[in-house]
Design a protein around this motif. Structure first.
Motif, PDB file in Angstrom:
ATOM      1  N   LYS A  55       0.769  -1.097   0.120  1.00  0.00           N
ATOM      2  CA  LYS A  55       0.130   0.107  -0.095  1.00  0.00           C
ATOM      3  C   LYS A  55       1.009   1.172  -0.084  1.00  0.00           C
ATOM      4  CE  LYS A  55      -3.350   2.278   2.662  1.00  0.00           C
ATOM      5  NZ  LYS A  55      -4.367   2.376   3.911  1.00  0.00           N
ATOM      6  N   PRO A  56       0.585   2.218  -0.849  1.00  0.00           N
ATOM      7  CA  PRO A  56       1.482   3.504  -1.060  1.00  0.00           C
ATOM      8  C   PRO A  56       1.510   3.947   0.341  1.00  0.00           C
ATOM      9  CG  PRO A  56       0.261   3.436  -2.860  1.00  0.00           C
ATOM     10  CD  PRO A  56      -0.252   2.086  -1.954  1.00  0.00           C
ATOM     11  N   THR A  57       2.970   4.300   0.645  1.00  0.00           N
ATOM     12  CA  THR A  57       2.929   4.843   1.999  1.00  0.00           C
ATOM     13  C   THR A  57       3.691   6.471   1.827  1.00  0.00           C
ATOM     14  OG1 THR A  57       3.336   2.697   2.993  1.00  0.00           O
ATOM     15  CG2 THR A  57       3.986   4.620   4.361  1.00  0.00           C
ATOM     16  N   GLU A  58       3.031   7.203   2.654  1.00  0.00           N
ATOM     17  CA  GLU A  58       3.403   8.765   2.420  1.00  0.00           C
ATOM     18  C   GLU A  58       4.689   8.955   2.979  1.00  0.00           C
ATOM     19  OE1 GLU A  58       2.055  13.086   3.898  1.00  0.00           O
ATOM     20  OE2 GLU A  58       0.620  11.962   3.072  1.00  0.00           O
ATOM     21  N   GLN A  59       5.677   9.862   2.130  1.00  0.00           N
ATOM     22  CA  GLN A  59       6.939  10.219   3.037  1.00  0.00           C
ATOM     23  C   GLN A  59       7.156  11.586   2.755  1.00  0.00           C
ATOM     24  OE1 GLN A  59       9.329   7.498   3.951  1.00  0.00           O
ATOM     25  NE2 GLN A  59       7.555   6.322   3.634  1.00  0.00           N
ATOM     26  N   THR A  60       7.606  12.340   3.628  1.00  0.00           N
ATOM     27  CA  THR A  60       7.652  13.885   3.627  1.00  0.00           C
ATOM     28  C   THR A  60       9.070  13.955   2.947  1.00  0.00           C
ATOM     29  OG1 THR A  60       6.341  14.003   5.427  1.00  0.00           O
ATOM     30  CG2 THR A  60       7.918  15.827   4.960  1.00  0.00           C
ATOM     31  N   VAL A  61       9.279  14.874   2.104  1.00  0.00           N
ATOM     32  CA  VAL A  61      10.429  15.425   1.307  1.00  0.00           C
ATOM     33  C   VAL A  61      11.062  16.388   2.043  1.00  0.00           C
ATOM     34  CG1 VAL A  61      11.524  15.829  -0.905  1.00  0.00           C
ATOM     35  CG2 VAL A  61       9.903  14.318  -0.811  1.00  0.00           C
ATOM     36  N   THR A  62      12.297  16.477   2.572  1.00  0.00           N
ATOM     37  CA  THR A  62      12.937  17.671   3.120  1.00  0.00           C
ATOM     38  C   THR A  62      14.494  17.895   2.425  1.00  0.00           C
ATOM     39  OG1 THR A  62      11.896  16.741   5.310  1.00  0.00           O
ATOM     40  CG2 THR A  62      13.823  18.579   5.340  1.00  0.00           C
ATOM     41  N   GLY A  63      14.343  18.974   2.103  1.00  0.00           N
ATOM     42  CA  GLY A  63      15.694  19.425   1.029  1.00  0.00           C
ATOM     43  C   GLY A  63      15.795  18.469   0.011  1.00  0.00           C
ATOM     44  N   VAL A  66       8.448   4.713  -6.310  1.00  0.00           N
ATOM     45  CA  VAL A  66       8.147   6.133  -5.576  1.00  0.00           C
ATOM     46  C   VAL A  66       7.506   6.937  -6.739  1.00  0.00           C
ATOM     47  CG1 VAL A  66       9.531   8.292  -5.066  1.00  0.00           C
ATOM     48  CG2 VAL A  66      10.623   6.100  -4.608  1.00  0.00           C
ATOM     49  N   SER A  67       6.364   7.310  -6.101  1.00  0.00           N
ATOM     50  CA  SER A  67       5.246   7.929  -6.831  1.00  0.00           C
ATOM     51  C   SER A  67       4.923   9.458  -6.286  1.00  0.00           C
ATOM     52  CB  SER A  67       3.922   7.143  -7.109  1.00  0.00           C
ATOM     53  OG  SER A  67       4.321   5.810  -7.502  1.00  0.00           O
ATOM     54  N   ALA A  68       4.358  10.465  -7.060  1.00  0.00           N
ATOM     55  CA  ALA A  68       3.972  11.677  -6.786  1.00  0.00           C
ATOM     56  C   ALA A  68       2.205  11.530  -6.275  1.00  0.00           C
ATOM     57  CB  ALA A  68       3.743  12.500  -8.120  1.00  0.00           C
ATOM     58  N   GLN A  69       1.631  10.394  -6.597  1.00  0.00           N
ATOM     59  CA  GLN A  69       0.400  10.267  -6.043  1.00  0.00           C
ATOM     60  C   GLN A  69       0.357   8.844  -5.485  1.00  0.00           C
ATOM     61  OE1 GLN A  69      -1.669  12.783  -6.122  1.00  0.00           O
ATOM     62  NE2 GLN A  69      -0.257  13.960  -7.511  1.00  0.00           N
ATOM     63  N   THR A  70      -0.881   8.554  -5.122  1.00  0.00           N
ATOM     64  CA  THR A  70      -1.039   7.130  -4.455  1.00  0.00           C
ATOM     65  C   THR A  70      -1.206   6.163  -5.743  1.00  0.00           C
ATOM     66  OG1 THR A  70      -3.441   7.975  -4.220  1.00  0.00           O
ATOM     67  CG2 THR A  70      -1.707   7.965  -2.374  1.00  0.00           C
ATOM     68  N   SER A  71      -1.448   6.960  -6.889  1.00  0.00           N
ATOM     69  CA  SER A  71      -1.776   5.753  -8.083  1.00  0.00           C
ATOM     70  C   SER A  71      -1.300   6.629  -9.213  1.00  0.00           C
ATOM     71  CB  SER A  71      -3.292   5.787  -8.375  1.00  0.00           C
ATOM     72  OG  SER A  71      -3.945   7.076  -8.558  1.00  0.00           O
ATOM     73  N   GLY A  72      -1.191   6.095 -10.347  1.00  0.00           N
ATOM     74  CA  GLY A  72      -0.402   6.399 -11.445  1.00  0.00           C
ATOM     75  C   GLY A  72       0.876   6.000 -11.764  1.00  0.00           C
ATOM     76  N   ASP A  73       1.848   6.688 -12.641  1.00  0.00           N
ATOM     77  CA  ASP A  73       2.848   6.112 -12.922  1.00  0.00           C
ATOM     78  C   ASP A  73       3.769   6.561 -11.877  1.00  0.00           C
ATOM     79  OD1 ASP A  73       1.814   4.736 -15.281  1.00  0.00           O
ATOM     80  OD2 ASP A  73       2.576   6.536 -16.630  1.00  0.00           O
ATOM     81  N   PRO A  74       4.691   5.434 -11.637  1.00  0.00           N
ATOM     82  CA  PRO A  74       5.996   5.927 -10.622  1.00  0.00           C
ATOM     83  C   PRO A  74       6.889   6.830 -11.455  1.00  0.00           C
ATOM     84  CG  PRO A  74       6.194   3.688 -11.124  1.00  0.00           C
ATOM     85  CD  PRO A  74       4.650   4.242 -11.995  1.00  0.00           C
ATOM     86  N   LEU A  75       7.912   7.550 -10.338  1.00  0.00           N
ATOM     87  CA  LEU A  75       9.060   8.145 -10.962  1.00  0.00           C
ATOM     88  C   LEU A  75       9.835   7.020 -11.329  1.00  0.00           C
ATOM     89  CD1 LEU A  75       9.428  10.510  -8.174  1.00  0.00           C
ATOM     90  CD2 LEU A  75       8.077  10.908 -10.152  1.00  0.00           C
ATOM     91  N   VAL A  76      10.905   7.628 -12.341  1.00  0.00           N
ATOM     92  CA  VAL A  76      12.058   6.596 -12.602  1.00  0.00           C
ATOM     93  C   VAL A  76      13.139   6.468 -11.925  1.00  0.00           C
ATOM     94  CG1 VAL A  76      13.342   6.004 -14.779  1.00  0.00           C
ATOM     95  CG2 VAL A  76      10.871   6.916 -15.066  1.00  0.00           C
ATOM     96  N   ALA A  77      13.361   5.406 -11.518  1.00  0.00           N
ATOM     97  CA  ALA A  77      14.777   5.224 -10.901  1.00  0.00           C
ATOM     98  C   ALA A  77      16.066   5.623 -11.721  1.00  0.00           C
ATOM     99  CB  ALA A  77      14.865   3.867 -10.136  1.00  0.00           C
ATOM    100  N   GLY A  78      17.146   6.522 -11.048  1.00  0.00           N
ATOM    101  CA  GLY A  78      17.942   6.898 -11.904  1.00  0.00           C
ATOM    102  C   GLY A  78      17.773   8.097 -12.851  1.00  0.00           C
ATOM    103  N   THR A  79      16.708   8.453 -12.950  1.00  0.00           N
ATOM    104  CA  THR A  79      16.302   9.579 -13.747  1.00  0.00           C
ATOM    105  C   THR A  79      15.624  10.599 -12.697  1.00  0.00           C
ATOM    106  OG1 THR A  79      15.956   8.344 -15.532  1.00  0.00           O
ATOM    107  CG2 THR A  79      14.883  10.576 -15.682  1.00  0.00           C
TER     108      THR A  79
END
Length: 490
Positions: free
Chosen positions: A106-114, A136-149
């Protein structure tokens, strides 16, 4: 890159020395690896042949948490301390087993700092997140971010994963959502059980020769071989590998709360754990290597292979009284320091167990196989003699396999006898053994047997046993004093 015109230099981290090859003592090591570091988990539980530290780390990861990731004990001992290769590593930590990993689907929220964050659950950092399973995704659904990019992942010495957002789109995010699997730990150890190690040994040891064309020389399982069930399976697995081959195993004598915590308790623990095989040798207690504790089986496996390599890859020398680079002390499982003198170490040896002695530098101490003192047969008592017999048996099978199904005529018989006696003469000349002779004996080859397709050869060989005790007799000569005082006169 800036425009350059001139002479420039750069430095890079010091590389480990190239490893010396040894196949007579090919170590096959079963245990757990820090697979959380890997980007691809394909075939992660298959045997891996590794010829360098870099190759081993790339295949299965490397982490100095040696209690949790036991294969790394042999990686450190073989490549860093002794510089010997290759080794075969078999990881039993399976990312597809629910009992081995925690699955956060289940997508778990993470807070980004710096621009970065440490993967956490309920505000607590999560160690040993499997890189290959992380999304790693910007939303709870949808395409995830790309590792390395869009992001990178780095681990600290505690196995905590820091995710750094790298692309412009990702950097703009104040929070993200992750899914992952993480390695389960209980009391500092993975969830891999002794029963799973024994199953892996039974299933995977037989794969070594078909995969790599090399026969196992030494079977190890640092951190697990102290368990009596694992030790029993390891001892049994040393014979009849692929139906024909043999090897030796190196075991650890338990030095935890249920084991031997003093040198004089080693014999009783050895007997209660069933360490009796002529193909096994065992050590007590554990080695201190700087700030780390390593199982002595990992140290001795590397030492044995290194000793073979220095001897022309012929296993005729005992590892006893050989130096142990990097070893700074002995300890029990809980870290309690152990100090042995020679008399105490000899008590351990008398039970058929090896140890380590500080003789102006730490050295292996002990020549006896676990079958001692129940047997006095040299080939089943001495480590060096036993290993020479096993090595020659395996070599004979491989060397003359091409002769199987050839015509059973005199030319074939003569060729085998001559070839093996040439080999034997070389071993005798090199000081590996006192005698080595191959014969075709008519009384062992009746006509009915030959007509049934069986040809038997008889080898007599005598590898040297170690000079375990060297004794000098000192006698006072009073006549020399009298002669000196009288000038030799009457």
């Amino acid at each position: 890159m800036a425009y350059q015109h001139g002479v420039y230099t750069r430095e890079q981290a010091t590389s480990m020395s190239a490893a010396t090859n040894s196949t007579a003592g090919l170590q096959v090591v079963f245990g757990t690896a820090p697979i959380y570091q890997l980007a691809d988990l394909t075939g992660v539980t298959a045997p891996r042949l590794c010829s360098s530290y870099a190759e081993a780390a790339a295949a299965l990861g490397y982490d100095t948490n040696f209690e949790a990731f036991t294969l790394n004990q042999s990686i450190k001992a073989s490549f860093e301390l002794f510089g010997v290769a290759p080794i075969v590593l078999v990881n039993v930590l399976d990312p597809n087993k629910a009992q081995h990993v925690t699955n956060v689907s289940k997508p778990t929220e993470q807070t980004v700092t710096g621009g970065s964050f440490v993967i956490s659950a309920e505000q607590e950092p999560v160690p040993y997140v499997l890189r290959a399973t992380l999304t790693v995704s910007a939303q709870t659904s949808g395409d995830p971010l790309v590792a390395g990019t869009d992001y990178t992942v780095e681990y600290d010495e505690d196995g905590l994963a820091t995710v750094t957002l790298t692309s412009a789109t990702a950097k703009a995010l104040a929070k993200v959502y992750v899914t992952y699997k993480a390695i389960k730990l209980t009391a500092g150890k993975t969830a891999v059980t002794a029963a799973e190690i024994t199953t892996a040994i039974s299933d995977k040891l037989r794969e070594v020769y078909p995969r790599f064309g090399m026969t196992p020389g030494l079977l190890l399982s640092p951190g697990y071989s102290k368990d009596p069930n694992v030790a029993a399976v390891m001892q049994g697995a040393c014979e009849n590998i692929n139906g024909v081959y043999s090897c030796e195993c190196i075991l650890d004598v338990d030095c935890g709360t249920s084991g031997a915590q003093t040198y004089d308790a080693v014999k009783q623990v050895k007997e209660s754990k069933g360490l009796t095989s002529p193909h096994a040798y065992a050590y007590w207690p554990m080695a201190q290597v700087g700030n780390y504790q390593l199982s002595l089986s990992a140290i001795m496996g590397a030492l044995t292979a290194a000793t073979d390599a220095a001897n022309g890859d012929v296993p005729s020398l005992s590892p006893s009284n050989k130096s142990l680079p990097g070893v700074t002390g002995l300890c029990l499982e809980d870290g309690t320091e152990v100090i042995l003198d020679q008399a105490q170490a000899n008590v351990v040896n008398s039970a058929g167990i090896g140890t380590v002695l500080n003789l102006n530098g730490f050295k292996a101490w002990g020549n006896n196989i676990c079958a001692y003192p129940s047997t006095a047969d040299p080939k089943d008592r001495w480590i060096a003699v036993r290993r020479f017999f096993t090595w020659r048996s395996n070599s004979l099978i491989q060397t003359y396999f091409e002769r199987v199904d050839s015509p059973a005529n005199y030319r074939m018989i003569e060729a085998i006898v001559d070839a093996e006696n040439v080999n034997g003469n070389a071993y005798v000349a090199a000081g590996a053994c006192a005698a080595y002779q191959c014969e075709f004996r008519s009384d062992e080859n009746p006509t009915t047997q030959i007509l049934d397709g069986t040809i038997k050869f008889h080898l007599t060989l005598a590898p040297y046993n170690p000079a375990e005790c060297i004794e000098f007799t000192l006698e006072f000569d009073p006549t020399a004093i009298a002669s000196a005082l009288t000038g030799g006169g009457e």
